[in-house]
Design a protein around this motif. Structure first.
Motif, PDB file in Angstrom:
ATOM      1  N   ALA A   1       0.836  -1.200   0.000  1.00 15.20           N
ATOM      2  CA  ALA A   1       0.000   0.000   0.000  1.00 15.20           C
ATOM      3  C   ALA A   1       0.870   1.249   0.000  1.00 15.20           C
ATOM      4  O   ALA A   1       1.979   1.261   0.550  1.00 15.20           O
ATOM      5  N   ILE A   2       0.361   2.303  -0.636  1.00 13.50           N
ATOM      6  CA  ILE A   2       1.067   3.583  -0.674  1.00 13.50           C
ATOM      7  C   ILE A   2       1.015   4.228   0.702  1.00 13.50           C
ATOM      8  O   ILE A   2      -0.051   4.333   1.312  1.00 13.50           O
ATOM      9  N   ASP A   3       2.172   4.661   1.172  1.00 14.26           N
ATOM     10  CA  ASP A   3       2.244   5.315   2.477  1.00 14.26           C
ATOM     11  C   ASP A   3       3.498   6.178   2.508  1.00 14.26           C
ATOM     12  O   ASP A   3       4.534   5.789   1.964  1.00 14.26           O
ATOM     13  N   GLU A   4       3.404   7.350   3.140  1.00  8.70           N
ATOM     14  CA  GLU A   4       4.568   8.229   3.213  1.00  8.70           C
ATOM     15  C   GLU A   4       5.718   7.565   3.956  1.00  8.70           C
ATOM     16  O   GLU A   4       6.885   7.872   3.720  1.00  8.70           O
ATOM     17  N   GLY A   5       5.404   6.653   4.872  1.00 10.10           N
ATOM     18  CA  GLY A   5       6.450   5.973   5.628  1.00 10.10           C
ATOM     19  C   GLY A   5       7.249   4.979   4.824  1.00 10.10           C
ATOM     20  O   GLY A   5       8.276   4.470   5.313  1.00 10.10           O
TER      21      GLY A   5
ATOM     22  N   ASP B   1       4.466  19.129   3.611  1.00  8.46           N
ATOM     23  CA  ASP B   1       5.497  18.667   2.691  1.00  8.46           C
ATOM     24  C   ASP B   1       5.016  17.369   2.050  1.00  8.46           C
ATOM     25  O   ASP B   1       4.426  16.515   2.721  1.00  8.46           O
ATOM     26  N   TYR B   2       5.314  17.212   0.754  1.00  7.27           N
ATOM     27  CA  TYR B   2       4.926  16.002   0.037  1.00  7.27           C
ATOM     28  C   TYR B   2       6.168  15.226  -0.403  1.00  7.27           C
ATOM     29  O   TYR B   2       7.004  15.765  -1.129  1.00  7.27           O
ATOM     30  N   PRO B   3       6.297  13.973   0.003  1.00  3.99           N
ATOM     31  CA  PRO B   3       7.388  13.170  -0.532  1.00  3.99           C
ATOM     32  C   PRO B   3       7.143  12.846  -2.002  1.00  3.99           C
ATOM     33  O   PRO B   3       5.998  12.659  -2.419  1.00  3.99           O
ATOM     34  N   VAL B   4       8.214  12.804  -2.771  1.00  2.00           N
ATOM     35  CA  VAL B   4       8.136  12.376  -4.168  1.00  2.00           C
ATOM     36  C   VAL B   4       8.238  10.861  -4.174  1.00  2.00           C
ATOM     37  O   VAL B   4       9.276  10.290  -3.845  1.00  2.00           O
ATOM     38  N   PHE B   5       7.144  10.198  -4.541  1.00  3.17           N
ATOM     39  CA  PHE B   5       7.115   8.744  -4.525  1.00  3.17           C
ATOM     40  C   PHE B   5       7.801   8.144  -5.744  1.00  3.17           C
ATOM     41  O   PHE B   5       8.443   7.102  -5.660  1.00  3.17           O
ATOM     42  N   ALA B   6       7.611   8.769  -6.892  1.00  4.92           N
ATOM     43  CA  ALA B   6       8.112   8.175  -8.135  1.00  4.92           C
ATOM     44  C   ALA B   6       8.121   9.218  -9.230  1.00  4.92           C
ATOM     45  O   ALA B   6       7.441  10.251  -9.146  1.00  4.92           O
TER      46      ALA B   6
ATOM     47  N   GLY C   1       2.523  12.920  -2.677  1.00  4.14           N
ATOM     48  CA  GLY C   1       1.352  12.746  -1.820  1.00  4.14           C
ATOM     49  C   GLY C   1       1.799  12.644  -0.368  1.00  4.14           C
ATOM     50  O   GLY C   1       2.984  12.695  -0.073  1.00  4.14           O
ATOM     51  N   LEU C   2       0.845  12.497   0.461  1.00  3.81           N
ATOM     52  CA  LEU C   2      -0.577  12.391   0.168  1.00  3.81           C
ATOM     53  C   LEU C   2      -1.254  13.699   0.562  1.00  3.81           C
ATOM     54  O   LEU C   2      -0.966  14.242   1.631  1.00  3.81           O
ATOM     55  N   VAL C   3      -2.134  14.192  -0.311  1.00  5.35           N
ATOM     56  CA  VAL C   3      -2.830  15.442   0.011  1.00  5.35           C
ATOM     57  C   VAL C   3      -3.856  15.185   1.112  1.00  5.35           C
ATOM     58  O   VAL C   3      -4.266  14.050   1.361  1.00  5.35           O
ATOM     59  N   ASP C   4      -4.261  16.245   1.764  1.00  3.88           N
ATOM     60  CA  ASP C   4      -5.313  16.165   2.771  1.00  3.88           C
ATOM     61  C   ASP C   4      -6.540  15.475   2.162  1.00  3.88           C
ATOM     62  O   ASP C   4      -6.891  15.700   1.002  1.00  3.88           O
ATOM     63  N   GLU C   5      -7.185  14.627   2.944  1.00  5.40           N
ATOM     64  CA  GLU C   5      -8.334  13.874   2.443  1.00  5.40           C
ATOM     65  C   GLU C   5      -9.433  14.781   1.892  1.00  5.40           C
ATOM     66  O   GLU C   5     -10.194  14.378   1.002  1.00  5.40           O
TER      67      GLU C   5
ATOM     68  N   ARG D   1      -5.468  11.140  -3.980  1.00  6.00           N
ATOM     69  CA  ARG D   1      -4.724  11.822  -2.922  1.00  6.00           C
ATOM     70  C   ARG D   1      -3.292  12.150  -3.351  1.00  6.00           C
ATOM     71  O   ARG D   1      -2.432  12.418  -2.517  1.00  6.00           O
ATOM     72  N   GLN D   2      -3.064  12.140  -4.660  1.00 10.74           N
ATOM     73  CA  GLN D   2      -1.753  12.498  -5.178  1.00 10.74           C
ATOM     74  C   GLN D   2      -1.783  13.921  -5.733  1.00 10.74           C
ATOM     75  O   GLN D   2      -2.833  14.431  -6.122  1.00 10.74           O
ATOM     76  N   THR D   3      -0.619  14.539  -5.778  1.00  9.94           N
ATOM     77  CA  THR D   3      -0.480  15.841  -6.403  1.00  9.94           C
ATOM     78  C   THR D   3       0.770  15.836  -7.267  1.00  9.94           C
ATOM     79  O   THR D   3       1.687  15.026  -7.048  1.00  9.94           O
ATOM     80  N   ALA D   4       0.810  16.706  -8.252  1.00  8.22           N
ATOM     81  CA  ALA D   4       1.933  16.742  -9.183  1.00  8.22           C
ATOM     82  C   ALA D   4       1.910  18.046  -9.948  1.00  8.22           C
ATOM     83  O   ALA D   4       0.910  18.778  -9.940  1.00  8.22           O
ATOM     84  N   ALA D   5       3.018  18.329 -10.630  1.00  7.20           N
ATOM     85  CA  ALA D   5       3.107  19.475 -11.536  1.00  7.20           C
ATOM     86  C   ALA D   5       3.611  18.966 -12.875  1.00  7.20           C
ATOM     87  O   ALA D   5       4.587  18.207 -12.934  1.00  7.20           O
ATOM     88  N   TYR D   6       2.957  19.378 -13.942  1.00  6.42           N
ATOM     89  CA  TYR D   6       3.325  18.922 -15.286  1.00  6.42           C
ATOM     90  C   TYR D   6       4.611  19.615 -15.739  1.00  6.42           C
ATOM     91  O   TYR D   6       4.662  20.854 -15.788  1.00  6.42           O
ATOM     92  N   PRO D   7       5.651  18.859 -16.091  1.00  7.50           N
ATOM     93  CA  PRO D   7       6.914  19.482 -16.491  1.00  7.50           C
ATOM     94  C   PRO D   7       6.912  20.057 -17.904  1.00  7.50           C
ATOM     95  O   PRO D   7       7.765  20.873 -18.249  1.00  7.50           O
ATOM     96  N   ALA D   8       5.975  19.618 -18.733  1.00  8.39           N
ATOM     97  CA  ALA D   8       5.916  20.090 -20.120  1.00  8.39           C
ATOM     98  C   ALA D   8       4.476  20.028 -20.596  1.00  8.39           C
ATOM     99  O   ALA D   8       3.613  19.406 -19.965  1.00  8.39           O
ATOM    100  N   VAL D   9       4.213  20.675 -21.714  1.00  5.34           N
ATOM    101  CA  VAL D   9       2.884  20.606 -22.320  1.00  5.34           C
ATOM    102  C   VAL D   9       2.582  19.165 -22.690  1.00  5.34           C
ATOM    103  O   VAL D   9       3.402  18.487 -23.322  1.00  5.34           O
ATOM    104  N   SER D  10       1.414  18.673 -22.274  1.00  2.00           N
ATOM    105  CA  SER D  10       1.052  17.283 -22.557  1.00  2.00           C
ATOM    106  C   SER D  10      -0.428  17.094 -22.312  1.00  2.00           C
ATOM    107  O   SER D  10      -1.084  17.947 -21.716  1.00  2.00           O
TER     108      SER D  10
END
Length: 231
Positions: free
Chosen positions: A20-24, A123-128, A139-143, A167-176
């Motif tokens: 399961a996905i977890d910040e830990g 703060d959000y850890p970068v999972f991948a 993630g993980l953003v507030d529920e 519950r994930q967040t991201a920023a697009y690095p390029a137009v897509s």
């Protein structure tokens, strides 16, 4: 912890550490990454950490690779001294560049300012990294901000667009193309071929989004061209 090893290809194995996905998870994933890099040395072709797994691509017999993995991860423990970098990423939160900002606010019974405060509040850890070069899954953003991807993805999302999916967040690095709920835009170049390593973000890094006004966004090189809301 007993990792599970799954075959991906004749020269690749998947090491599954968690289910399961977890910040830990990230301290364990980072510790495992370092041990595997040390164990394979020049016979490591690629190592791709993710939320719960590491994909190992190698240049040696699969049986030997499996043994190296098992030996390297025996007694695995997180390294308290090993941590990624921390980034503060400025974001202009506005409906013209983040059309789903008012949508998320209405859905959660909040004001837009409350949505922004929640998104900037941790703060959000970068999972991948994936989907596109430099695209960091965080993630993980507030529920209260969790929301499904758009039913119909946009054909064009502007570079720097900041969004939420589940519950994930991201920023697009390029137009897509993209189906995340957009709430703002950053002027930061997330992928740059002139930068060592190309990608600003790496798995294990931590990101804090910082709200800025339009004038500062423009001054930092941001593009304020508007996007339309998705029906």
């Amino acid at each position: 912890m007993t990792p599970r090893i799954e075959v991906v290809a004749i020269d690749s194995l998947m090491v599954r550490l968690f289910d399961a996905i977890d910040e830990g998870n990230m301290p364990w994933v980072l510790a495992a990454s370092q041990r595997l890099r040390d164990a394979f040395g020049q016979q490591l072709i690629d190592l791709v950490p993710s939320y719960t797994t590491l994909m190992v691509q190698f240049d040696l017999a699969p049986g030997e690779a499996r043994q190296r993995i098992l030996q390297a991860l025996e007694g695995l423990r997180p390294d308290a001294g090993q941590a990624g970098r921390r980034h503060e990423i400025p974001v202009w939160y506005h409906a013209s560049v983040g059309p789903e900002l008012p949508v998320l606010a209405a859905r959660g019974g909040m004001s837009e300012a409350e949505v922004i405060c929640l998104h900037c509040g941790r703060d959000y850890p970068v999972f991948a990294l994936g989907f596109a070069p430099g695209f960091g899954f965080m993630g993980l953003v507030d529920e209260r901000l969790a929301t499904p991807r758009l039913s119909t993805p946009r054909k064009r999302v502007a570079a720097g667009s900041v969004g939420i999916a589940e519950r994930q967040t991201a920023a697009y690095p390029a137009v897509s193309p993209g189906g995340w709920n957009l709430i703002g835009r950053t002027p930061v170049r997330l992928f740059d071929r002139e930068r060592e390593g190309y990608s600003l973000l790496q798995p294990g890094d931590r990101v804090r989004f910082v709200a800025v006004e339009r004038a500062e966004f423009i001054n930092l090189g941001g593009d304020d061209s508007p996007l339309e809301a998705q029906a």
